[in-house]
Design an enzyme around this catalytic site. Structure first.
Site, mmCIF file in Angstrom:
data_model
loop_
_atom_site.group_PDB
_atom_site.id
_atom_site.type_symbol
_atom_site.label_atom_id
_atom_site.label_comp_id
_atom_site.label_asym_id
_atom_site.label_seq_id
_atom_site.Cartn_x
_atom_site.Cartn_y
_atom_site.Cartn_z
ATOM 1 C CD GLN A 187 -3.021 -0.870 0.023
ATOM 2 O OE1 GLN A 187 -3.186 0.210 -0.536
ATOM 3 N NE2 GLN A 187 -3.687 -1.959 -0.340
ATOM 4 C CB CYS A 333 -8.426 -10.665 0.510
ATOM 5 S SG CYS A 333 -7.780 -10.090 2.052
HETATM 6 C C1 LIG Z 1 -0.840 -4.797 2.327
HETATM 7 C C2 LIG Z 1 -1.098 -5.787 1.233
HETATM 8 N N1 LIG Z 1 -0.282 -6.831 1.094
HETATM 9 C C3 LIG Z 1 -0.443 -7.746 0.123
HETATM 10 C C4 LIG Z 1 -1.489 -7.647 -0.761
HETATM 11 C C5 LIG Z 1 -1.652 -8.680 -1.825
HETATM 12 O O1 LIG Z 1 -1.150 -8.204 -3.046
HETATM 13 P P1 LIG Z 1 -1.609 -8.875 -4.424
HETATM 14 O O2 LIG Z 1 -3.026 -8.490 -4.642
HETATM 15 O O3 LIG Z 1 -0.673 -8.298 -5.438
HETATM 16 O O4 LIG Z 1 -1.409 -10.345 -4.276
HETATM 17 C C6 LIG Z 1 -2.391 -6.581 -0.651
HETATM 18 C C7 LIG Z 1 -3.564 -6.478 -1.546
HETATM 19 O O5 LIG Z 1 -4.634 -6.060 -1.152
HETATM 20 C C8 LIG Z 1 -2.183 -5.616 0.372
HETATM 21 O O6 LIG Z 1 -3.004 -4.564 0.526
#
Ligand SMILES: Cc1ncc(COP(=O)(O)O)c(C=O)c1O
Length: 387
Positions: A187, A333
């Site tokens: 982020q 998610c």
């Molecule tokens: C802080 C953080 N880490 C990891 C992720 C995961 O990233 P990606 O969607 O590229 O797998 C996200 C996605 O929402 C996130 O906000």
């Protein structure tokens, strides 16, 4: 919703923390690698060299954004994979009998669930608490590190409430105790300057689709000399650590996105922060029994996370959607889950407030007129739900 509102081009996208649109310049850079130059970067003919050159240019562009050297940047399929690699690397590298890991209580699921996998394999996983301000105290990390600690992972900025963590101080603590430090900067990277030298982390996660690049590609910075194990078997790609045919268009995309960000981040930051402040004061003025989360803490410039007492966040989101506004309750998610967020719980927030959580995250295309419309609609939606 009253007819007076329908003068706006819809939808209004206030969920940039979930994903950002691919910038036109990024798409242009990627296109040839789907069409005229579809070559495998591992091929020995001229086209293979062309693809390799494009991948290495992208590696340098990512490195330039974060103050790294190109050979410290490894491409992955995104933030989730980079987090998995960083945490599980602690198991794969030479750990000298260490089997203790510290993560903060407010990490993204990619870190939490990687740590849980380590716990199932016999590792001791400990969570560092946060205060009501949503921040990890470096001293809390310090007091938990023991001679058995292999790795500490604390995110640079939280993905629900946007709090910026004291990662430089935490990295100092880890360095002084010779413990690896990983930070998930997914982020933060798009919003605030990120310099791995200043930061002093051993591993840093970034993801392209949070910084106006494509989905499904990310990177893990691994400081030169950090002993991490091979992450994926199947070939010698990514200097033998992460096998698999390189996603050339995606990698070109993350490179172009980082390069663009490098040029315009300061301008983006101040513009978006001003809009965010307008949004926050508008909402706090117009909506009773509403709180800005982590209001006193350093936060990302594009984040506004509110809790509305006695109202379900999901009902608010449905009302916003009906008026053409896309927002979310927290982490993308978990946006379909009905439980309250682990982040808000870690901050000690009561269910009464936590259930009414709404996250609005602004971006390059956000305008003043959109912000004003959102304030009007939000005030009306919350009032309707309370009636
Ligand atoms: C802080 C953080 N880490 C990891 C992720 C995961 O990233 P990606 O969607 O590229 O797998 C996200 C996605 O929402 C996130 O906000």
């Amino acid at each position: 919703m009253s007819a007076g509102y329908v003068v706006m081009e819809l939808p209004i996208y206030l969920d940039h923390a979930a994903s950002t649109p691919v910038a036109p310049e990024v798409l242009q850079a990627m296109l040839p690698f789907f069409t005229d130059s579809p070559w495998n970067a591992a091929a020995i003919y001229a086209g293979g060299k062309e693809a390799t050159d494009a991948v290495e240019t992208a590696r340098q562009q990512v490195a330039d954004l974060i103050g790294a050297d190109a050979d410290e940047v490894f491409f992955t399929s995104g933030g989730t994979e980079s987090d998995n690699w960083a945490l599980k690397a602690a198991r794969m590298g030479p750990t000298q009998g260490r089997s203790h890991i510290l993560i903060s209580a407010i990490e993204h699921a990619a870190v939490i669930e990687s740590a849980e996998a380590l716990a199932r394999a016999g590792w001791d996983v400990e969570r560092v608490p946060v205060g009501a301000d949503g921040c990890v105290e470096p001293a809390e990390v310090d007091m938990r590190i023991s001679s058995r600690t292999a790795l500490v992972s604390v995110m640079t900025a939280n993905n629900e409430v946007g709090t910026l963590q004291a990662v430089e101080a935490i990295a100092d603590v880890c360095r002084s105790k010779r413990v690896l430090f990983h930070t998930d900067a997914v982020q933060a990277a798009a919003q605030v300057p990120l310099d791995v030298q200043k930061l002093g982390a051993d591993m840093v996660t970034i993801s392209a689709h949070k910084l106006y690049g494509p989905k499904g590609v990310g990177a893990l910075y691994i400081r030169r000399g950090t002993l991490v194990g091979r992450w994926m078997d199947g070939g010698s790609h990514e200097r033998g650590l992460r096998a698999g045919t390189v996603n050339v268009p995606g990698v070109v995309g993350i490179g172009a996105a980082c390069s663009l960000l490098h040029m315009r981040r300061n301008e983006d930051m101040s513009r978006v922060a001003a809009l965010r402040d307008r949004l926050v004061s508008g909402v706090l003025d117009r909506v009773p029994e509403c709180r800005l989360s982590a209001a006193e803490s350093p936060r990302l410039p594009n984040f506004a996370h509110f809790c509305f007492r006695g109202v379900e966040g999901e009902a608010i989101l449905i009302g916003l959607d009906a008026a053409g506004i896309y927002a979310s309750a927290g982490a993308a998610c978990s946006s379909r889950s009905v439980t309250t967020s682990h982040v808000l719980r870690a901050m000690g927030m009561s269910d009464e407030w936590a259930r009414g959580a709404v996250r609005l995250t602004l971006g390059r295309s956000t305008t003043e007129a959109q912000v004003d419309y959102v304030v009007d609609v939000l005030a009306e939606v919350v009032a309707d739900l309370r009636r």
